[in-house]
Design an enzyme around this catalytic site. Sequence first.
Site, mmCIF file in Angstrom:
data_model
loop_
_atom_site.group_PDB
_atom_site.id
_atom_site.type_symbol
_atom_site.label_atom_id
_atom_site.label_comp_id
_atom_site.label_asym_id
_atom_site.label_seq_id
_atom_site.Cartn_x
_atom_site.Cartn_y
_atom_site.Cartn_z
ATOM 1 N N ARG A 1 -19.868 12.736 -8.524
ATOM 2 C CA ARG A 1 -21.290 12.908 -8.861
ATOM 3 C C ARG A 1 -21.498 14.000 -9.909
ATOM 4 N NH1 ARG A 1 -24.135 10.121 -4.998
ATOM 5 N NH2 ARG A 1 -23.140 9.955 -2.957
ATOM 6 N N GLU B 1 -4.228 8.550 -9.705
ATOM 7 C CA GLU B 1 -3.317 8.172 -8.610
ATOM 8 C C GLU B 1 -3.535 6.737 -8.138
ATOM 9 O OE1 GLU B 1 -6.763 10.392 -6.453
ATOM 10 O OE2 GLU B 1 -5.784 10.360 -8.416
ATOM 11 N N HIS C 1 -9.422 9.432 -11.250
ATOM 12 C CA HIS C 1 -8.354 9.417 -10.244
ATOM 13 C C HIS C 1 -7.174 8.567 -10.712
ATOM 14 C CE1 HIS C 1 -10.441 11.468 -6.908
ATOM 15 N NE2 HIS C 1 -11.529 10.998 -7.496
ATOM 16 N N THR D 1 10.685 -3.334 26.271
ATOM 17 C CA THR D 1 9.994 -4.476 25.652
ATOM 18 C C THR D 1 8.656 -4.781 26.306
ATOM 19 O OG1 THR D 1 11.047 -6.106 27.115
ATOM 20 C CG2 THR D 1 12.230 -5.500 25.102
ATOM 21 N N CYS E 1 -10.123 15.276 -10.657
ATOM 22 C CA CYS E 1 -11.504 15.225 -10.172
ATOM 23 C C CYS E 1 -12.024 16.642 -9.879
ATOM 24 C CB CYS E 1 -11.621 14.310 -8.954
ATOM 25 S SG CYS E 1 -13.324 13.787 -8.600
ATOM 26 N N LEU E 2 -12.170 17.025 -8.616
ATOM 27 C CA LEU E 2 -12.591 18.392 -8.309
ATOM 28 C C LEU E 2 -11.598 19.392 -8.875
ATOM 29 C CD1 LEU E 2 -14.516 20.336 -6.868
ATOM 30 C CD2 LEU E 2 -13.207 19.971 -4.767
ATOM 31 N N ASP F 1 -5.164 1.317 2.964
ATOM 32 C CA ASP F 1 -4.104 0.305 2.947
ATOM 33 C C ASP F 1 -4.128 -0.520 1.662
ATOM 34 O OD1 ASP F 1 -2.618 0.732 5.262
ATOM 35 O OD2 ASP F 1 -4.045 -0.336 6.522
#
Length: 545
Positions: free
Chosen positions: A462, A509, A507, A188, A381-382, A71
């Site tokens: 890593r 993103e 990253h 409701t 990354c990967l 979030d």
Amino acid sequence: MTKHIFVTGGVVSSLGKGLTSASIGMLLEQRGLRVRMQKLDPYINVDPGTMSPYQHGEVYVLDDGSETDLDLGHYERFTNSPLTRDSNYTTGQIYLSVIEKERRGEFLGKTVQVIPHITNEIKSCIKKLAGDDVDVVITEIGGTVGDIESQPFLEAIRQFSLDIGKANCLYIHLTLVPYLKAAAEIKTKPTQHSVGLLRQIGIQPDILICRTERGMSQDDRSKIALFCNVASEAVIEEKDKDFSIYEVPFSLVQNGLDELIVKHLQLPAGKLDLSPWNDLMHRLRNPEHEISIAVVGKYAEHRDAYKSIYESIDHAGIHHRAQVRIGRIQSEDIEREGPERLLAGYDGILVPGGFGERGIEGKVEAIRFARERGIPFFGICLGMQCAAIEFGRNVVGLTDAHSSEFNKNTPHPVICLLDDQQNIVDKGGTMRLGAQVAKLAEGSRAREAYGVASIDERHRHRYEFNNSYRQQFIAHGMTFSGTSLDDGLVEIIELIDHPWFVAVQYHPEFKSKPTQAHPLFAGLIKAAIQRRQSRGERLKEIETT
């Protein structure tokens, strides 16, 4: 004095508290207010860093290296609120802090209890974001009212209004108003029960935001208001959005939410300015191009595992006025069915990060397909590590090239463990994390995209490219266009003789916004548009001949 908004959720999970909280933060910022955002998570893990993506979705990394709830990605995409490790606390962190204080003797022999010691710790975490330079702190409480794990957090925010005064606090409750098809009406009662639970705790919501599939009538609002003890105008409809999540703030404005908040907290707010977001929505609704991007991942069927990836692709599409169709491709399916069947026809291919050996060969095959067919490719990354493995095997001639993460006995470990990771045993919070500075090579695609000589981007890994193979890769046409300042770590690799083949160890993103696309995602989408246009021109030539 800093004012506080607390956002809780009821009836069911996954209602969108994070998105709603982020939208509120954006609206208040667009009225000239200084906002800070925070998420309190009830799970006992110290952070989500060791949790499976299937359990939790993506781990969102901040500049300071904190591994946080996804979030917080919404918070950064919607607002300019600076986020730090104080922006996300878990039950695990709260109890760990209290236990450490007890071991140091700070409680002077008292019995340590949930009330007041745990609740005091929670309140101190909330207060950390307040200050003379902050008008509003928005704190989202994870989980659902009624969950046993959430009770200490709800008790803490109940006490909070007593500590700083009710006039300085606002409670917003997000709930579900379901539509029953058989009865052809919305119900409701779940909202009434949810608010009833909150009131038993001692919290009276000031505003109710009602998620619903169907529009609510005035009678529905009046009924909810009467039974939940809130003003009718404080019952806000949040109808499901089919088009884009970036419509949510506009829906809240139409229901007068920002004005309600400003009046209740007596905030020194200016006039609402949504011009940047109006432009964003105009671009979304009026695309000039249509392209497709395949995201080849290990968790492709689980949307939240690559949440920021998908959002960043959309941001780049908005930037270039392109409607982007995203294909979520399981890398294991490529191992079984081959890349030709699953990837042919896409205008670009993106391979994201991940951990573990499952699906690795599928990622490698997808990258080979992109490289050999001249399809714009972006590895993260990967995804970068798999690009190095593929290039090592099929171009450099290192037949058994691999990562020592997956094959400790490979004769060619083109990807190896970082030196400072060699003796680490604990898994949580021990990777290379957070913002790191890198320098960019002149003339590279990365340098062209960023437009600067150095960058800082967020990391979570890593393993790294093995420098023992750097010269061999260069000799066969690979460019190491981004490295750490001391040149010791490879951050970006490229193939210059390819329409767009860029892969990064970090990253990107995590730094993309709907109003400001990340340069490398924008570069991928631009190359994909060019590929689609060139293919269209070739088809026209064939048809005319």
